[in-house]
Design a protein around this motif. Structure first.
Motif, mmCIF file in Angstrom:
data_model
loop_
_atom_site.group_PDB
_atom_site.id
_atom_site.type_symbol
_atom_site.label_atom_id
_atom_site.label_comp_id
_atom_site.label_asym_id
_atom_site.label_seq_id
_atom_site.Cartn_x
_atom_site.Cartn_y
_atom_site.Cartn_z
ATOM 1 N N ALA A 1 -48.883 -16.969 63.092
ATOM 2 C CA ALA A 1 -48.830 -16.793 61.643
ATOM 3 C C ALA A 1 -47.389 -16.789 61.149
ATOM 4 O O ALA A 1 -46.443 -16.820 61.940
ATOM 5 C CB ALA A 1 -49.538 -15.498 61.250
ATOM 6 N N ASP A 2 -47.259 -16.710 59.823
ATOM 7 C CA ASP A 2 -45.939 -16.637 59.198
ATOM 8 C C ASP A 2 -45.553 -15.191 58.885
ATOM 9 O O ASP A 2 -44.377 -14.833 58.922
ATOM 10 C CB ASP A 2 -45.935 -17.446 57.896
ATOM 11 C CG ASP A 2 -46.351 -18.892 58.122
ATOM 12 O OD1 ASP A 2 -45.630 -19.596 58.847
ATOM 13 O OD2 ASP A 2 -47.400 -19.307 57.592
ATOM 14 N N CYS A 3 -46.562 -14.382 58.535
ATOM 15 C CA CYS A 3 -46.359 -12.965 58.234
ATOM 16 C C CYS A 3 -47.439 -12.162 58.952
ATOM 17 O O CYS A 3 -48.501 -12.685 59.281
ATOM 18 C CB CYS A 3 -46.437 -12.702 56.725
ATOM 19 S SG CYS A 3 -45.222 -13.605 55.755
ATOM 20 N N PHE A 4 -47.165 -10.868 59.147
ATOM 21 C CA PHE A 4 -48.049 -10.048 59.961
ATOM 22 C C PHE A 4 -48.147 -8.628 59.411
ATOM 23 O O PHE A 4 -47.226 -8.136 58.759
ATOM 24 C CB PHE A 4 -47.511 -9.934 61.401
ATOM 25 C CG PHE A 4 -47.184 -11.242 62.052
ATOM 26 C CD1 PHE A 4 -48.067 -11.836 62.934
ATOM 27 C CD2 PHE A 4 -45.971 -11.891 61.783
ATOM 28 C CE1 PHE A 4 -47.762 -13.054 63.531
ATOM 29 C CE2 PHE A 4 -45.665 -13.100 62.382
ATOM 30 C CZ PHE A 4 -46.562 -13.689 63.249
ATOM 31 N N VAL A 5 -49.268 -7.971 59.706
ATOM 32 C CA VAL A 5 -49.324 -6.511 59.679
ATOM 33 C C VAL A 5 -49.434 -6.089 61.130
ATOM 34 O O VAL A 5 -50.367 -6.485 61.834
ATOM 35 C CB VAL A 5 -50.517 -5.985 58.864
ATOM 36 C CG1 VAL A 5 -50.693 -4.480 59.088
ATOM 37 C CG2 VAL A 5 -50.304 -6.260 57.378
ATOM 38 N N THR A 6 -48.460 -5.328 61.591
ATOM 39 C CA THR A 6 -48.333 -5.031 63.013
ATOM 40 C C THR A 6 -47.998 -3.568 63.242
ATOM 41 O O THR A 6 -47.504 -2.875 62.342
ATOM 42 C CB THR A 6 -47.226 -5.920 63.634
ATOM 43 O OG1 THR A 6 -47.063 -5.593 65.012
ATOM 44 C CG2 THR A 6 -45.900 -5.717 62.913
ATOM 45 N N LEU A 7 -48.261 -3.104 64.461
ATOM 46 C CA LEU A 7 -47.856 -1.762 64.870
ATOM 47 C C LEU A 7 -46.507 -1.787 65.576
ATOM 48 O O LEU A 7 -45.993 -0.744 65.956
ATOM 49 C CB LEU A 7 -48.908 -1.158 65.814
ATOM 50 C CG LEU A 7 -50.342 -1.077 65.280
ATOM 51 C CD1 LEU A 7 -51.259 -0.467 66.330
ATOM 52 C CD2 LEU A 7 -50.402 -0.268 63.997
ATOM 53 N N SER A 8 -45.944 -2.967 65.755
ATOM 54 C CA SER A 8 -44.680 -3.117 66.484
ATOM 55 C C SER A 8 -43.518 -3.136 65.495
ATOM 56 O O SER A 8 -43.396 -4.064 64.694
ATOM 57 C CB SER A 8 -44.678 -4.416 67.296
ATOM 58 O OG SER A 8 -45.785 -4.444 68.175
ATOM 59 N N ALA A 9 -42.661 -2.125 65.574
ATOM 60 C CA ALA A 9 -41.564 -2.008 64.620
ATOM 61 C C ALA A 9 -40.335 -2.786 65.045
ATOM 62 O O ALA A 9 -39.498 -3.129 64.221
ATOM 63 C CB ALA A 9 -41.185 -0.541 64.423
ATOM 64 N N GLU A 10 -40.209 -3.044 66.335
ATOM 65 C CA GLU A 10 -38.996 -3.668 66.822
ATOM 66 C C GLU A 10 -39.329 -4.886 67.664
ATOM 67 O O GLU A 10 -39.934 -4.780 68.717
ATOM 68 C CB GLU A 10 -38.179 -2.670 67.652
ATOM 69 C CG GLU A 10 -37.695 -1.460 66.853
ATOM 70 C CD GLU A 10 -36.877 -0.508 67.712
ATOM 71 O OE1 GLU A 10 -36.648 -0.834 68.891
ATOM 72 O OE2 GLU A 10 -36.480 0.548 67.198
ATOM 73 N N GLN A 11 -38.965 -6.044 67.171
ATOM 74 C CA GLN A 11 -39.009 -7.272 67.959
ATOM 75 C C GLN A 11 -37.852 -8.139 67.493
ATOM 76 O O GLN A 11 -37.666 -8.355 66.295
ATOM 77 C CB GLN A 11 -40.333 -8.021 67.810
ATOM 78 C CG GLN A 11 -40.360 -9.308 68.635
ATOM 79 C CD GLN A 11 -41.759 -9.828 68.874
ATOM 80 O OE1 GLN A 11 -42.688 -9.070 69.147
ATOM 81 N NE2 GLN A 11 -41.922 -11.135 68.797
ATOM 82 N N ARG A 12 -37.121 -8.615 68.451
ATOM 83 C CA ARG A 12 -35.919 -9.385 68.146
ATOM 84 C C ARG A 12 -36.248 -10.571 67.249
ATOM 85 O O ARG A 12 -37.178 -11.322 67.499
ATOM 86 C CB ARG A 12 -35.281 -9.871 69.448
ATOM 87 C CG ARG A 12 -33.946 -10.584 69.263
ATOM 88 C CD ARG A 12 -33.372 -10.956 70.605
ATOM 89 N NE ARG A 12 -32.116 -11.672 70.457
ATOM 90 C CZ ARG A 12 -31.402 -12.141 71.489
ATOM 91 N NH1 ARG A 12 -31.859 -11.958 72.728
ATOM 92 N NH2 ARG A 12 -30.274 -12.767 71.266
ATOM 93 N N GLY A 13 -35.469 -10.711 66.183
ATOM 94 C CA GLY A 13 -35.634 -11.841 65.286
ATOM 95 C C GLY A 13 -36.605 -11.606 64.152
ATOM 96 O O GLY A 13 -36.774 -12.493 63.307
ATOM 97 N N PHE A 14 -37.256 -10.413 64.095
ATOM 98 C CA PHE A 14 -38.228 -10.128 63.045
ATOM 99 C C PHE A 14 -37.778 -8.949 62.183
ATOM 100 O O PHE A 14 -37.169 -7.999 62.683
ATOM 101 C CB PHE A 14 -39.600 -9.801 63.644
ATOM 102 C CG PHE A 14 -40.368 -11.024 64.069
ATOM 103 C CD1 PHE A 14 -41.335 -11.575 63.237
ATOM 104 C CD2 PHE A 14 -40.120 -11.640 65.287
ATOM 105 C CE1 PHE A 14 -42.044 -12.697 63.616
ATOM 106 C CE2 PHE A 14 -40.816 -12.768 65.674
ATOM 107 C CZ PHE A 14 -41.789 -13.299 64.833
#
Length: 311
Positions: free
Chosen positions: A138-151
Motif C-alpha cells: 500500500a501507499d499508506c497504513f494504519v499500523t502498530l509499528s512506530a519505528e521503521q526506517r524510511g517511514f
C-alpha cells in the motif's frame, strides 16, 4: 548515465508490487507475455535473476528485493513530478488497515471523506494482522509499528480496553446483583465473573488473556469457575455482546456510544493493552498531495472522535 530500459523498469516495479505477472499486465494494459519479455530484458541487462518462479508461487530474489526497494522511490518521484507538471492530481491511493479498525472506524467515515475530498481515489486493503510497511502492499497504513526506517508514523490512538454488554443484559446484571442501573455507581471487577465473559483471541493472541489482563489491572484474578466464551476476532465478541450473550471487552475505536445505543459501557476500570496505532507512509513521499490529504483527515478524525485523547 547508466540507466536500464525504462519500460522494463516500470514492468519490474508493477510485478514486484503486485506480486503477479498477470495483475501487472492488467495494470499496465499490456499482455502477460509482454511483461515477461520486459522482465527477461531487465534481468539480462542487470545480469541478475530478479524473480523466483515455483509453480504458481512468485517471489523476489534477495537481489530483486534490494533492487525494488532502491528504485521504487525514484519511480514514484518521477511519476509525481510528471503529474504535477501536467496538472494531474487524481491518483488512486492504497490504504492498508487492520481489519477491526477498518470496519469500525474508517468505513463509517468514508462518506464524509469522499464528500470533503471528491478527487481522492482511495482503495482500502484490509489486513488480518499488522500490515507490512511496504509499497508492495500500500501507499499508506494504519499500523502498530512506530519505528521503521524510511517511514513517518503519526500517533492515532493508545489502546485501552473496557467492558460492555447489551442494554438487556445490563438490566439482568443489575437485577442479579441487586444494584441500581445508575451508570455512575461503580461495578467491581469481581462482580463481572458472575456472568459469561466474551473473550477475543485477537487482542493478545492467547485464549482468555484479554480477561486475565483486564481483571489483573484491578488486582483481581480470572477464576477457574468463570464462564469464558472464546472468539477468534474482536468483531465476533462485540456482536455476541450485542445479542445479549455476555460481557465483552472492547476499545474506543470499536465502540461508538451514539451509534451503538443497544450497548452499555460498564462503570468499571480500563486496561491498557500496550498497543498504539499509527498512520504511516514513506517519508520520501511526504510531499504528495493525496498522502497529505489522507494524513490530515485521519489525524483530524482521530482528534474529533477522541482517540488521540483516550489514554
Amino acid at each position: 548515465m547508466n540507466l536500464p530500459p525504462l519500460r522494463a523498469l516500470a514492468c519490474f516495479e508493477s510485478v514486484a508490487r503486485l506480486n503477479s505477472f498477470s495483475r501487472a499486465a492488467e495494470a499496465l494494459h499490456v499482455s502477460q507475455s509482454a511483461v515477461s519479455h520486459q522482465i527477461r530484458q531487465l534481468e539480462e541487462y542487470l545480469g541478475e535473476i530478479l524473480f523466483l518462479r515455483q509453480g504458481r508461487t512468485l517471489s523476489l530474489t534477495p537481489e530483486g528485493q534490494i533492487y525494488y526497494e532502491q528504485i521504487a522511490d525514484a519511480l514514484k518521484q518521477i511519476e509525481h513530478a510528471t503529474d504535477s507538471l501536467q496538472g494531474r492530481t487524481h491518483k488512486q491511493l492504497r490504504f492498508a488497515i487492520i481489519s477491526s479498525f477498518a470496519v469500525r472506524w474508517v468505513i463509517p467515515r468514508l462518506p464524509a471523506l469522499q464528500q470533503q475530498y471528491p478527487s481522492l481515489d482511495l482503495s482500502l486493503e484490509m489486513t488480518t494482522g499488522n500490515p507490512v510497511l511496504s509499497e508492495r502492499m500500500a501507499d499508506c497504513f494504519v499500523t502498530l509499528s512506530a519505528e521503521q526506517r524510511g517511514f513517518t508514523c503519526d500517533l492515532i490512538y493508545r489502546e485501552q480496553l473496557f467492558a460492555i454488554c447489551s442494554q438487556r443484559f445490563w438490566r439482568r446484571l443489575c437485577q442479579q446483583l441487586k444494584r441500581t442501573e445508575d451508570l455512575n455507581v461503580p461495578l467491581s471487577a469481581e462482580h463481572l465473573q458472575a456472568f459469561p465473559l466474551l473473550s477475543a483471541y485477537g487482542f493478545f493472541q492467547r485464549a482468555g488473556e484479554d480477561w486475565r489482563r483486564f481483571l489483573g489491572a484491578a488486582d483481581a484474578t480470572l477464576t477457574p469457575e468463570a464462564r469464558v466464551q472464546h472468539f477468534s476476532h474482536t468483531l465476533l465478541a462485540l456482536e455476541a455482546a450485542r445479542h445479549h450473550q455476555g460481557i465483552a471487552l472492547t476499545n474506543d475505536y470499536m465502540y461508538n456510544a451514539p451509534h451503538d445505543p443497544d450497548l452499555v459501557r460498564l462503570p468499571c476500570h480500563t486496561c491498557s493493552t500496550g498497543d498504539s496505532f499509527y498512520f504511516a507512509f514513506k517519508t520520501s513521499r511526504r510531499d504528495e498531495p493525496s498522502i497529505q490529504l489522507l494524513r490530515q483527515w485521519v489525524l483530524s478524525e482521530a482528534r474529533i472522535s477522541g482517540l488521540l485523547t483516550a489514554t
